[in-house]
Design a protein around this motif. Structure first.
Motif, PDB file in Angstrom:
ATOM      1  N   LEU A  83      64.455  68.048  17.536  1.00  0.00           N
ATOM      2  CA  LEU A  83      65.437  67.244  18.263  1.00  0.00           C
ATOM      3  C   LEU A  83      66.072  66.159  17.389  1.00  0.00           C
ATOM      4  N   ALA A 114      69.552  67.210  16.833  1.00  0.00           N
ATOM      5  CA  ALA A 114      70.436  67.029  17.986  1.00  0.00           C
ATOM      6  C   ALA A 114      70.884  65.577  18.104  1.00  0.00           C
ATOM      7  N   TRP A 130      74.345  58.646  20.022  1.00  0.00           N
ATOM      8  CA  TRP A 130      74.058  60.055  20.276  1.00  0.00           C
ATOM      9  C   TRP A 130      75.128  60.633  21.185  1.00  0.00           C
ATOM     10  N   ARG A 131      75.183  61.953  21.202  1.00  0.00           N
ATOM     11  CA  ARG A 131      76.068  62.611  22.157  1.00  0.00           C
ATOM     12  C   ARG A 131      75.568  62.283  23.557  1.00  0.00           C
ATOM     13  N   PHE A 163      73.692  64.806  25.680  1.00  0.00           N
ATOM     14  CA  PHE A 163      72.336  65.175  25.294  1.00  0.00           C
ATOM     15  C   PHE A 163      71.289  64.258  25.928  1.00  0.00           C
ATOM     16  N   PRO A 214      65.816  63.421  27.444  1.00  0.00           N
ATOM     17  CA  PRO A 214      66.869  64.258  26.860  1.00  0.00           C
ATOM     18  C   PRO A 214      67.284  65.359  27.832  1.00  0.00           C
ATOM     19  N   ASP A 215      68.517  65.820  27.688  1.00  0.00           N
ATOM     20  CA  ASP A 215      69.002  66.948  28.482  1.00  0.00           C
ATOM     21  C   ASP A 215      68.838  68.198  27.619  1.00  0.00           C
ATOM     22  N   ILE A 243      71.326  70.465  25.072  1.00  0.00           N
ATOM     23  CA  ILE A 243      70.985  70.589  23.649  1.00  0.00           C
ATOM     24  C   ILE A 243      70.872  72.057  23.267  1.00  0.00           C
ATOM     25  N   SER A 283      74.097  73.989  23.253  1.00  0.00           N
ATOM     26  CA  SER A 283      74.919  73.745  22.066  1.00  0.00           C
ATOM     27  C   SER A 283      74.587  74.725  20.949  1.00  0.00           C
TER      28      SER A 283
END
Length: 167
Positions: free
Chosen positions: A69, A72, A128-129, A132, A147-148, A152, A155
């Motif tokens: 991660l 990510a 961060w995005r 995410f 986190p999602d 992630i 993607s």
């Protein structure tokens, strides 16, 4: 576009999670998706695989992709330590249940988070995005990131139907 994953708080506004560190960040995943916590295993790099899931391990005769991660979240890759672990989760990707290992720097504990201490990620000011991160949960020592994983992994897979499911 994938719908953001909704956190499944119980009727009392609680969520049982496993907390762990990646770099300086404390993250949490729902306890119901956790299958194993492993010491690091020898990894095999998969040529051509997305860097986020660029290696696999052989665990009890099953081949499990390992997700990092850090990639990510745009974090620097660091060497494993004595505290590093692999958290094996069960996800539903494209209608297929699948095990995925998540490399962590340190696993803490199963904890109960409170919905009244949670907040959606801000629209601005994040490194961060935003898609995410499902939620931030405040605690006395700082903030825990939920986190999602569906976003992630989508993607990487491009599978808009994939989602992390409690099995």
């Amino acid at each position: 576009m994938l719908e953001p994953t909704r956190t499944q708080w119980d009727d009392q506004g609680n969520l049982e999670v496993l907390t762990f560190d990646i770099g300086e960040e404390k993250l949490a995943l729902e306890a119901v998706i956790i299958r194993e916590i492993l010491d690091l295993l020898p990894e095999t790099v998969v040529p051509g695989a997305a860097p986020l899931v660029g290696s696999i391990v052989n665990f009890r005769g099953k081949i499990i992709p390992i997700a990092d991660l850090r990639l990510a979240f745009g974090m620097a890759i660091e060497a494993p330590t004595v505290d590093s672990r692999i958290v094996v989760i069960e996800t539903d990707l494209g209608g297929e249940p699948q095990y995925i290992g998540i490399r962590t720097d340190k696993v803490h504990e199963v904890a109960t988070l409170r919905q009244d201490a949670s907040a959606e990620p801000p629209a601005v000011g994040m490194r961060w995005r935003r898609d995410f991160v499902r939620e931030f949960v405040r605690e006395p020592e700082g903030v825990i990131v939920l986190p999602d994983l569906a976003a992630i992994f989508q993607s990487v897979t491009g599978n808009a139907g994939g989602h992390v499911a409690a099995a």
